[in-house]
Motif scaffolding. Structure first.
Motif, PDB file in Angstrom:
ATOM      1  N   LEU A  64       5.035  -1.517   9.056  1.00 38.23           N
ATOM      2  CA  LEU A  64       3.452  -1.281   9.330  1.00 38.23           C
ATOM      3  C   LEU A  64       2.827  -0.196   8.420  1.00 38.23           C
ATOM      4  CD1 LEU A  64       3.374  -0.628  13.407  1.00 38.23           C
ATOM      5  CD2 LEU A  64       2.083  -2.536  12.236  1.00 38.23           C
ATOM      6  N   ALA A  65       3.466   0.617   7.959  1.00 42.86           N
ATOM      7  CA  ALA A  65       3.179   1.377   6.672  1.00 42.86           C
ATOM      8  C   ALA A  65       3.040   0.671   5.606  1.00 42.86           C
ATOM      9  CB  ALA A  65       4.061   2.722   6.378  1.00 42.86           C
ATOM     10  N   TRP A  66       3.883  -0.322   5.256  1.00 42.53           N
ATOM     11  CA  TRP A  66       3.865  -1.348   4.213  1.00 42.53           C
ATOM     12  C   TRP A  66       2.620  -2.155   4.359  1.00 42.53           C
ATOM     13  CZ3 TRP A  66       3.903  -6.692   4.522  1.00 42.53           C
ATOM     14  CH2 TRP A  66       3.806  -7.325   3.353  1.00 42.53           C
ATOM     15  N   ALA A  67       2.341  -2.653   5.638  1.00 47.43           N
ATOM     16  CA  ALA A  67       1.111  -3.355   5.810  1.00 47.43           C
ATOM     17  C   ALA A  67      -0.179  -2.480   5.456  1.00 47.43           C
ATOM     18  CB  ALA A  67       1.110  -4.048   7.223  1.00 47.43           C
ATOM     19  N   GLY A  68      -0.046  -1.441   5.972  1.00 46.54           N
ATOM     20  CA  GLY A  68      -1.393  -0.606   5.589  1.00 46.54           C
ATOM     21  C   GLY A  68      -1.411  -0.309   4.240  1.00 46.54           C
ATOM     22  N   ASP A  69      -0.348   0.108   3.551  1.00 44.71           N
ATOM     23  CA  ASP A  69      -0.616   0.467   2.011  1.00 44.71           C
ATOM     24  C   ASP A  69      -1.149  -0.982   1.377  1.00 44.71           C
ATOM     25  OD1 ASP A  69       0.176   2.985   2.167  1.00 44.71           O
ATOM     26  OD2 ASP A  69       2.489   2.262   1.621  1.00 44.71           O
ATOM     27  N   THR A  70      -0.411  -2.054   1.645  1.00 46.50           N
ATOM     28  CA  THR A  70      -0.964  -3.197   0.863  1.00 46.50           C
ATOM     29  C   THR A  70      -2.445  -3.667   1.435  1.00 46.50           C
ATOM     30  OG1 THR A  70       1.320  -4.021   1.108  1.00 46.50           O
ATOM     31  CG2 THR A  70      -0.384  -5.492   0.699  1.00 46.50           C
ATOM     32  N   LEU A  72      -4.709  -1.696   2.059  1.00 44.93           N
ATOM     33  CA  LEU A  72      -5.568  -0.651   1.692  1.00 44.93           C
ATOM     34  C   LEU A  72      -5.971  -0.988   0.121  1.00 44.93           C
ATOM     35  CD1 LEU A  72      -5.153   2.694   3.491  1.00 44.93           C
ATOM     36  CD2 LEU A  72      -7.022   1.153   3.561  1.00 44.93           C
ATOM     37  N   LEU A  73      -5.098  -1.690  -0.562  1.00 47.13           N
ATOM     38  CA  LEU A  73      -5.223  -1.914  -2.076  1.00 47.13           C
ATOM     39  C   LEU A  73      -6.423  -2.960  -2.193  1.00 47.13           C
ATOM     40  CD1 LEU A  73      -1.557  -2.650  -3.129  1.00 47.13           C
ATOM     41  CD2 LEU A  73      -2.998  -0.650  -3.855  1.00 47.13           C
ATOM     42  N   PHE A  74      -6.734  -3.437  -1.260  1.00 43.89           N
ATOM     43  CA  PHE A  74      -8.144  -4.292  -1.296  1.00 43.89           C
ATOM     44  C   PHE A  74      -9.107  -4.048  -0.774  1.00 43.89           C
ATOM     45  CE2 PHE A  74      -3.804  -6.675  -1.665  1.00 43.89           C
ATOM     46  CZ  PHE A  74      -4.003  -7.117  -2.923  1.00 43.89           C
ATOM     47  N   SER A  75      -9.012  -2.692  -0.251  1.00 45.44           N
ATOM     48  CA  SER A  75     -10.276  -2.231   0.693  1.00 45.44           C
ATOM     49  C   SER A  75     -11.608  -1.954  -0.026  1.00 45.44           C
ATOM     50  CB  SER A  75     -10.040  -0.765   1.149  1.00 45.44           C
ATOM     51  OG  SER A  75      -9.740   0.200   0.160  1.00 45.44           O
ATOM     52  N   GLU A  76     -11.472  -1.995  -1.655  1.00 44.06           N
ATOM     53  CA  GLU A  76     -12.831  -2.019  -2.167  1.00 44.06           C
ATOM     54  C   GLU A  76     -13.519  -3.305  -2.046  1.00 44.06           C
ATOM     55  OE1 GLU A  76     -11.015  -2.787  -6.483  1.00 44.06           O
ATOM     56  OE2 GLU A  76     -10.826  -0.701  -5.991  1.00 44.06           O
ATOM     57  N   HIS A  77     -12.560  -4.220  -1.700  1.00 50.19           N
ATOM     58  CA  HIS A  77     -13.544  -5.642  -1.615  1.00 50.19           C
ATOM     59  C   HIS A  77     -14.284  -6.038  -0.566  1.00 50.19           C
ATOM     60  CE1 HIS A  77     -11.368  -6.667  -5.657  1.00 50.19           C
ATOM     61  NE2 HIS A  77     -10.382  -6.485  -5.119  1.00 50.19           N
ATOM     62  N   HIS A  78     -13.645  -5.364   0.594  1.00 45.69           N
ATOM     63  CA  HIS A  78     -14.366  -5.477   1.852  1.00 45.69           C
ATOM     64  C   HIS A  78     -14.000  -4.570   2.911  1.00 45.69           C
ATOM     65  CE1 HIS A  78     -15.819  -7.581   5.311  1.00 45.69           C
ATOM     66  NE2 HIS A  78     -16.434  -8.476   4.718  1.00 45.69           N
ATOM     67  N   GLU A  79     -15.079  -4.021   3.479  1.00 47.09           N
ATOM     68  CA  GLU A  79     -14.751  -3.097   4.860  1.00 47.09           C
ATOM     69  C   GLU A  79     -13.603  -3.426   5.548  1.00 47.09           C
ATOM     70  OE1 GLU A  79     -18.223  -2.006   6.695  1.00 47.09           O
ATOM     71  OE2 GLU A  79     -19.205  -1.201   4.769  1.00 47.09           O
ATOM     72  N   LEU A  80     -13.608  -4.736   5.937  1.00 48.26           N
ATOM     73  CA  LEU A  80     -12.558  -5.075   6.934  1.00 48.26           C
ATOM     74  C   LEU A  80     -11.341  -4.626   6.604  1.00 48.26           C
ATOM     75  CD1 LEU A  80     -11.895  -6.409   9.208  1.00 48.26           C
ATOM     76  CD2 LEU A  80     -11.756  -8.634   8.381  1.00 48.26           C
ATOM     77  N   TYR A  81     -10.891  -4.646   5.266  1.00 49.84           N
ATOM     78  CA  TYR A  81      -9.431  -4.323   4.620  1.00 49.84           C
ATOM     79  C   TYR A  81      -9.176  -3.016   5.019  1.00 49.84           C
ATOM     80  CZ  TYR A  81      -9.324  -8.849   2.335  1.00 49.84           C
ATOM     81  OH  TYR A  81      -9.253 -10.101   2.047  1.00 49.84           O
ATOM     82  N   PHE A  82     -10.221  -1.877   4.854  1.00 49.38           N
ATOM     83  CA  PHE A  82     -10.202  -0.676   4.861  1.00 49.38           C
ATOM     84  C   PHE A  82      -9.754  -0.375   6.431  1.00 49.38           C
ATOM     85  CE2 PHE A  82     -11.851   3.432   6.170  1.00 49.38           C
ATOM     86  CZ  PHE A  82     -11.074   4.320   5.531  1.00 49.38           C
ATOM     87  N   VAL A  83     -10.421  -0.998   7.312  1.00 48.14           N
ATOM     88  CA  VAL A  83     -10.393  -0.886   8.822  1.00 48.14           C
ATOM     89  C   VAL A  83      -8.925  -1.292   9.141  1.00 48.14           C
ATOM     90  CG1 VAL A  83     -11.184  -1.649  11.102  1.00 48.14           C
ATOM     91  CG2 VAL A  83     -12.669  -1.069   9.470  1.00 48.14           C
ATOM     92  N   LEU A  84      -8.469  -2.473   8.548  1.00 51.71           N
ATOM     93  CA  LEU A  84      -7.121  -2.959   8.953  1.00 51.71           C
ATOM     94  C   LEU A  84      -5.956  -2.042   8.629  1.00 51.71           C
ATOM     95  CD1 LEU A  84      -7.700  -6.708   8.255  1.00 51.71           C
ATOM     96  CD2 LEU A  84      -7.480  -5.705  10.583  1.00 51.71           C
ATOM     97  N   GLY A  85      -6.258  -1.522   7.389  1.00 52.01           N
ATOM     98  CA  GLY A  85      -5.411  -0.556   6.876  1.00 52.01           C
ATOM     99  C   GLY A  85      -5.338   0.495   7.850  1.00 52.01           C
ATOM    100  N   ILE A  86      -6.435   1.117   8.127  1.00 48.13           N
ATOM    101  CA  ILE A  86      -6.627   2.310   9.061  1.00 48.13           C
ATOM    102  C   ILE A  86      -5.965   2.102  10.349  1.00 48.13           C
ATOM    103  CG2 ILE A  86      -8.031   4.048  10.144  1.00 48.13           C
ATOM    104  CD1 ILE A  86      -7.697   4.474   7.113  1.00 48.13           C
ATOM    105  N   VAL A  87      -5.915   0.819  10.991  1.00 45.15           N
ATOM    106  CA  VAL A  87      -5.370   0.620  12.274  1.00 45.15           C
ATOM    107  C   VAL A  87      -3.879   0.452  12.158  1.00 45.15           C
ATOM    108  CG1 VAL A  87      -5.017  -1.412  13.921  1.00 45.15           C
ATOM    109  CG2 VAL A  87      -7.402  -0.652  13.277  1.00 45.15           C
TER     110      VAL A  87
END
Length: 140
Positions: A64-70, A72-87
């Motif tokens: 899960l930490a790997w999934a969150g890190d990965t 979040l690398l794309f969070s600048e492209h869409h807010e959904l990536y940020f939310v998924l990383g935080i989850v």
């Protein structure tokens, strides 16, 4: 030192150097490698089957930490990536808490101590939320 640990240290140092130098391409390469290499280091020493509940939770937390890190690398492209990383990181923290519960024998701790710990975490969490809420913008 084990070769697996050396691999993790080398990738971690490369990642830190990339962060310092703002080398975005190297960050994109090294960040997704950190957790899988840590998992690679963890697994061989713990491969006695069947895996304990603690080992399963550790593996789940690292994945899960790997999934969150990965993500979040794309969070600048869409807010959904940020939310998924935080989850993902929320679930990682849940795994860590469950692992601590597994290790601590609560019957040996006084109820006063447990209540004090819970209260201090609640106060800390509430303070952090009160501090962060004004600057969250659309995320509230």
């Amino acid at each position: 030192m084990k070769a697996r640990l050396q691999a993790f240290i080398i990738i971690a140092l490369l990642h830190l150097i990339a962060q310092l130098l703002h080398a975005d391409l190297l960050i994109l390469i090294t960040k997704p490698l950190l957790m899988p290499i840590l998992l690679y280091y963890y697994l061989p020493s713990k491969m006695a089957l069947p895996l304990s509940i603690f080992q399963k939770r550790m593996i789940a937390a690292l994945i899960l930490a790997w999934a969150g890190d990965t993500v979040l690398l794309f969070s600048e492209h869409h807010e959904l990536y940020f939310v998924l990383g935080i989850v993902c990181f929320l679930f990682v923290q849940g795994m860590y808490i469950m692992m601590c519960f597994y290790l601590i024998r609560f019957k040996q701790l006084s109820k006063y101590f447990i209540a004090t710990c819970v209260l201090s975490f609640v106060i800390y969490g509430a303070s952090l939320l009160l501090y962060l809420l004004p600057s969250l913008g659309n995320f509230t």
